[in-house]
Write an enzyme that holds these catalytic residues in place. Structure first.
Site, mmCIF file in Angstrom:
data_model
loop_
_atom_site.group_PDB
_atom_site.id
_atom_site.type_symbol
_atom_site.label_atom_id
_atom_site.label_comp_id
_atom_site.label_asym_id
_atom_site.label_seq_id
_atom_site.Cartn_x
_atom_site.Cartn_y
_atom_site.Cartn_z
ATOM 1 N N ALA A 108 0.824 -1.206 0.000
ATOM 2 C CA ALA A 108 0.000 0.000 0.000
ATOM 3 C C ALA A 108 0.857 1.255 0.000
ATOM 4 O O ALA A 108 0.382 2.334 -0.337
ATOM 5 C CB ALA A 108 -0.921 -0.001 1.217
ATOM 6 N N LYS A 158 -6.333 12.971 -4.252
ATOM 7 C CA LYS A 158 -6.394 11.544 -3.910
ATOM 8 C C LYS A 158 -7.852 11.106 -3.809
ATOM 9 O O LYS A 158 -8.646 11.729 -3.096
ATOM 10 C CB LYS A 158 -5.659 11.268 -2.602
ATOM 11 C CG LYS A 158 -5.565 9.785 -2.252
ATOM 12 C CD LYS A 158 -4.623 9.557 -1.078
ATOM 13 C CE LYS A 158 -4.567 8.087 -0.682
ATOM 14 N NZ LYS A 158 -4.044 7.217 -1.754
ATOM 15 N N THR A 166 -2.348 3.083 3.054
ATOM 16 C CA THR A 166 -1.319 3.023 4.096
ATOM 17 C C THR A 166 -1.940 3.042 5.487
ATOM 18 O O THR A 166 -1.506 2.306 6.379
ATOM 19 C CB THR A 166 -0.339 4.198 3.944
ATOM 20 O OG1 THR A 166 0.246 4.154 2.647
ATOM 21 C CG2 THR A 166 0.758 4.134 4.993
ATOM 22 N N HIS A 225 -3.530 13.709 2.923
ATOM 23 C CA HIS A 225 -3.061 13.645 1.539
ATOM 24 C C HIS A 225 -3.585 14.836 0.744
ATOM 25 O O HIS A 225 -4.475 15.551 1.190
ATOM 26 C CB HIS A 225 -3.505 12.337 0.864
ATOM 27 C CG HIS A 225 -2.695 11.152 1.271
ATOM 28 N ND1 HIS A 225 -3.016 10.381 2.373
ATOM 29 C CD2 HIS A 225 -1.567 10.607 0.755
ATOM 30 C CE1 HIS A 225 -2.136 9.402 2.503
ATOM 31 N NE2 HIS A 225 -1.245 9.522 1.533
#
Length: 255
Positions: A115, A151, A158, A147
């Site tokens: 990931a 995204k 993660t 992020h």
């Protein structure tokens, strides 16, 4: 039969942001060469041929490296199975059905899946295996990930990787709570997972163990996307010549 010392990579998603960074970083590796690319647009100014469909490629390679989208998975698996090639998957956001397909395919070809391709994140993930066992009884566990605003999947792959590692290494069953709202009290056996999207944040992950009178935070900040590119290239080199099976960053770091 010719023997190639170089690791010849076919890069899927070569025209994307990460694809461009991987191509740039590959020039710093003496034993790695990107020999072909695959992208929905074959128009590019790259130093290698680019194909709109992986099955259209006539270029021989040692490893297929994917930094595209989950929708590419079936064609990649079909191609790599036919050619008996290792497949390195750096994409996140797979469905349960797609994850099952990856697992099943790894019985026939070598597949590397992570990931997060950052070595730092994976060292933290390894540390969590031990830390979780010692802290879970007396500490509340929360994960915050940040992020950029482009995204599309949340929480990040993660964040789920870190949460799964904690969950798999404690004897009690833990439940994931995504974000918090309302007026219900926090229960003991849960991991809170929170996603923030904004600006150009490359990637920020914070694992919090909150106890009575003390708080432990394990944090990783990606300053540049190059960290993911370097990890992906090292994983590709690691996978050359590997037998069938599932591989991850732990396998590479412990080799």
């Amino acid at each position: 039969m010719e023997v190639y010392l170089m690791v010849r990579i076919m890069l899927v998603g070569c025209n994307g942001k990460m694809g461009r960074i991987i191509t740039h970083c590959s020039k710093d590796f003496n034993d790695i060469e990107i020999v072909a690319g695959v992208d929905k647009s074959s128009t590019s100014n790259l130093d290698f041929p680019v194909f709109e469909n992986i099955h259209s490629s006539s270029v021989e390679c040692d490893v297929v490296l994917d930094f595209s989208r989950p929708s590419s998975l079936k064609s990649l698996i079909s191609y790599c199975t036919e050619k008996k090639l290792p497949l390195v998957l750096c994409t996140t956001g797979y469905s349960k059905e797609e994850l099952n397909l990856i697992e099943e395919t790894s019985k026939n070809i070598p597949i590397f899946k992570s990931a997060n391709m950052s070595i730092g994140i994976n060292v933290i993930n390894s540390l969590l295996k031990d830390i979780s066992k010692k802290l879970y009884k007396d500490f509340d566990i929360e994960i915050i990930e940040k992020h950029h605003n482009q995204k599309v999947d949340s929480p990040s792959g993660t964040a789920l990787l870190l949460a799964d590692t904690i969950k798999d290494n404690v004897p009690e069953k833990l439940e994931y709570i995504y974000g918090r709202s309302g007026h219900s009290k926090r229960t003991k056996n849960e991991i809170g997972i929170h996603a923030i999207r904004g600006g150009s944040i490359v990637g920020d992950h914070d694992v919090i163990f909150a106890g009575i009178g003390e708080c432990i935070e394990i944090k990783h900040t990606a300053i540049s996307r190059e960290v993911f590119a370097i990890g992906a290239l090292k994983a590709s080199a690691f996978m050359k010549g590997k037998p069938s099976g599932m591989y991850n960053m732990d396998c590479m770091l412990n080799s």
